[in-house]
Design an enzyme around this catalytic site. Sequence first.
Site, PDB file in Angstrom:
ATOM      1  N   ASP A 140       0.877  -1.185   0.000  1.00 36.94           N
ATOM      2  CA  ASP A 140       0.000   0.000   0.000  1.00 36.94           C
ATOM      3  C   ASP A 140       0.912   1.233   0.000  1.00 36.94           C
ATOM      4  O   ASP A 140       1.715   1.411   0.914  1.00 36.94           O
ATOM      5  CB  ASP A 140      -0.887  -0.049   1.246  1.00 36.94           C
ATOM      6  CG  ASP A 140      -1.910   1.085   1.280  1.00 36.94           C
ATOM      7  OD1 ASP A 140      -3.071   0.815   1.630  1.00 36.94           O
ATOM      8  OD2 ASP A 140      -1.548   2.234   0.996  1.00 36.94           O
TER       9      ASP A 140
ATOM     10  N   ASP B   6      -3.500   2.472  -5.367  1.00 36.97           N
ATOM     11  CA  ASP B   6      -2.281   2.451  -4.544  1.00 36.97           C
ATOM     12  C   ASP B   6      -2.117   1.159  -3.732  1.00 36.97           C
ATOM     13  O   ASP B   6      -1.411   1.138  -2.736  1.00 36.97           O
ATOM     14  CB  ASP B   6      -2.247   3.675  -3.612  1.00 36.97           C
ATOM     15  CG  ASP B   6      -2.988   3.465  -2.317  1.00 36.97           C
ATOM     16  OD1 ASP B   6      -4.042   2.797  -2.341  1.00 36.97           O
ATOM     17  OD2 ASP B   6      -2.513   3.956  -1.281  1.00 36.97           O
ATOM     18  N   GLU B   7      -2.753   0.073  -4.168  1.00 36.34           N
ATOM     19  CA  GLU B   7      -2.721  -1.160  -3.384  1.00 36.34           C
ATOM     20  C   GLU B   7      -2.702  -2.391  -4.278  1.00 36.34           C
ATOM     21  O   GLU B   7      -3.452  -2.459  -5.243  1.00 36.34           O
ATOM     22  CB  GLU B   7      -4.001  -1.231  -2.546  1.00 36.34           C
ATOM     23  CG  GLU B   7      -3.783  -1.249  -1.071  1.00 36.34           C
ATOM     24  CD  GLU B   7      -5.090  -1.075  -0.324  1.00 36.34           C
ATOM     25  OE1 GLU B   7      -5.757  -2.094  -0.078  1.00 36.34           O
ATOM     26  OE2 GLU B   7      -5.438   0.068   0.014  1.00 36.34           O
TER      27      GLU B   7
END
Length: 367
Positions: A10, A110-111
């Site tokens: 993350d 973002d993960e």
Amino acid sequence: MQNRVIFLADFDYFFAQCEELRNPAIKDKPVVVGVYSGRTEDSGAVSTSNYIARKYGVKSGLPLFMAKKKLEGTDAIFFKVDHEYYDQISSRIMQIFRGYTTALEQVSVDEAYLDVTEEVEGSFDKAREYAQKIKADVKAQVGISFTIGVGPNKLIAKIACDSQKPDGLTIIEPNEAKAFLAPLPVDRLLGVGKKTTAKMAEMGIKTIGELAKYDCQVLIEVFGKVLGIYFHNAANAVDNEPVQEQGEAESISKIGTLKQDSHDLDFILQKTGELTDFVIKEIVARGYSYKTVSIYVVNVDLSSRTRSVTFEQPSKDKETITKNVRILFEKFLSESPLEIRRVGVKVSGFSKDQPQQKQLTSFFTSG
Ligand code: DCP
Ligand code: CA
Ligand code: CA
């Protein structure tokens, strides 16, 4: 069965970190990225903020006028969200991840989950080194820091990741997983929202440990079979969800700004060559064939145009992209007198290679 080793990566304070990346001078100031609704100068909300701004209580979702108030008297800097730029950074990182695993599941900008079981031979010691290596590689190539949670399944990897940020690395081995979850409140489990939390509180269940010990039969009576069993398993750190690609990409593209505005074919093709290198790498990594090649142009007056060509038969190679980008630009430049500021290369119309894996059924029938 062998232990699985799952990473959840993350990216730290992602949109704000992207802004720091292109403005390194702001790194030690509070940085806020906002979604401006446009009604008045300050209407809108905070999308995210860097960790310095968070110390002042400025977090995702806070109205912008309140963020300004909290940061009054500081040298805080505010940005408007720039999704195109964040998406580009994100896909560069995802592409690096693809070099470290065969099973990547991107869950948001973002993960991503990475199943690295094979790469680390099921070893959590090797997993630590492997995670550090990936972090260092992305830092060196892209300049972005992120946090990794490591666990025997997706559930544990996710909660491990949330437990220490930024630039964190938290590893929970299989025999620690239940004890790791036990003290946490039930709402840390995916799917346990406000209503369920309240219902469980009524039943005397506040922590995941209490949920783990609770009679599964009663959970099924209260929440239904599917959820009841899911809550029971999750609380006991059991999660067999595979790491798998979420659907397939519809297109892969890359946009870049020319060093100077130009109408010169060779100069433009130098830039599109770099963009094509990026695009073809991603196509190869995903095992795609493509049928359509497009160019994207932003002129000096900021008007934008696209041109495409689609083939009868799918292609896989770089040369077909290069050749057609040239043809499209030759034609485009002959028709448009404007100088160009930015260019893009997009490839779409994908089909996927058949996996080389044998079907399970072929084992049963080949006796
Ligand atoms: N985001 C948003 N609005 C929200 C939450 C998030 O626009 N309410 C955007 C901005 C974030 C990105 O999504 O940068 C990723 O969200 P995260 O929840 O992962 O938060 P950050 O990456 O910003 O911070 P952290 O370091 O806590 O992961
Ligand atoms: Ca994040
Ligand atoms: Ca996130």
